[in-house]
Motif scaffolding. Structure first.
Motif: not given
Length: 195
Positions: A111-134
Motif C-alpha cells: 500500500i505504501r509503495t502504490r500510494t506514493a506514486s498515485s492517490g489513495w484508495p484509487d491506486s490499490v483496488p486490486d489489494l482490497k480483497p487481500a486487505l479485507l481477507s487479512v
C-alpha cells in the motif's frame, strides 16, 4: 515430558488394559477359534497356551491394587494427552499469528509503495480483497481491526503504520502487545474514516 517417558507411560497403561479385555478375547476365542474340537487351532493352543495366559490375566484383573493403578494411570495418560493437544494447538495458533503478521507487513509495504506514486484508495483496488481477507483473519483472533470505512481515510499513512506495527509484533510472537498496539490505533483509523 520426554518422548521415551511418554512411550513408557503409554506402554504400561496398555499392559494394564489387557486384563480388562482378556475376558472378552477369551470368550471370542472359545466361540470362534476353539469351538471346533477337531480344528488345528484347538489342538495346538487350547490347553498349552491360551487357558493359562487368560487365567493369569483374569487373576491379575481381580487384584485389589489393579483398579487403583489403572484409574491412576488413565488419569495421567489423559492429562498428558490433553497437555500435548493444548501445546500443539498453541503452536498452531502461534504459527498462524506469525503468518498473519507477515501478511500485515507485506500489505503495508504494498500500500505504501502504490500510494506514493498515485492517490489513495484509487491506486490499490486490486489489494482490497487481500486487505479485507487479512482484516477478517485478524478478527478471528480477537484483534481490533478497522472496518471497510478505512477506504474513506484521506491518505493511507495511518493504515500503513497500523499494519506495519501490529504485523511486526505478531511476527515476533508478542500477541498481547499486538492487541494493545492495534487498540491504540483505533482513534486514528476510526476518526479519519468518519470525516
Amino acid at each position: 515430558m520426554s518422548r521415551w517417558l511418554k512411550k513408557l507411560l503409554f506402554g504400561i497403561w496398555g499392559v494394564l488394559l489387557v486384563p480388562l479385555i482378556a475376558p472378552a478375547v477369551k470368550k471370542w476365542l472359545e466361540e470362534n477359534i476353539f469351538s471346533d474340537p477337531e480344528g488345528m487351532a484347538t489342538a495346538a493352543f487350547r490347553d498349552a497356551m491360551a487357558t493359562p495366559v487368560f487365567s493369569y490375566f483374569l487373576a491379575l484383573g481381580q487384584q485389589p491394587w489393579f483398579k487403583l493403578a489403572l484409574v491412576f494411570l488413565t488419569g495421567i495418560v489423559a492429562g498428558v494427552s490433553l497437555e500435548w493437544l493444548s501445546r500443539r494447538s498453541d503452536e498452531k495458533k502461534a504459527s498462524e499469528l506469525r503468518s498473519l503478521g507477515w501478511k500485515f507487513r507485506s500489505l503495508s509495504e504494498s500500500i505504501r509503495t502504490r500510494t506514493a506514486s498515485s492517490g489513495w484508495p484509487d491506486s490499490v483496488p486490486d489489494l482490497k480483497p487481500a486487505l479485507l481477507s487479512v482484516l477478517s483473519s485478524a478478527r478471528k483472533f480477537e484483534l481490533w481491526v478497522p472496518n471497510e470505512h478505512v477506504y474513506q481515510l484521506p491518505d493511507a499513512s495511518f493504515l500503513c503504520e497500523y499494519l506495519r506495527c501490529v504485523g511486526r509484533l505478531l511476527e515476533d510472537g508478542d500477541f498481547s502487545e499486538a492487541r494493545r498496539e492495534a487498540l491504540s490505533w483505533r482513534p486514528f483509523l476510526e476518526k479519519g474514516a468518519r470525516s
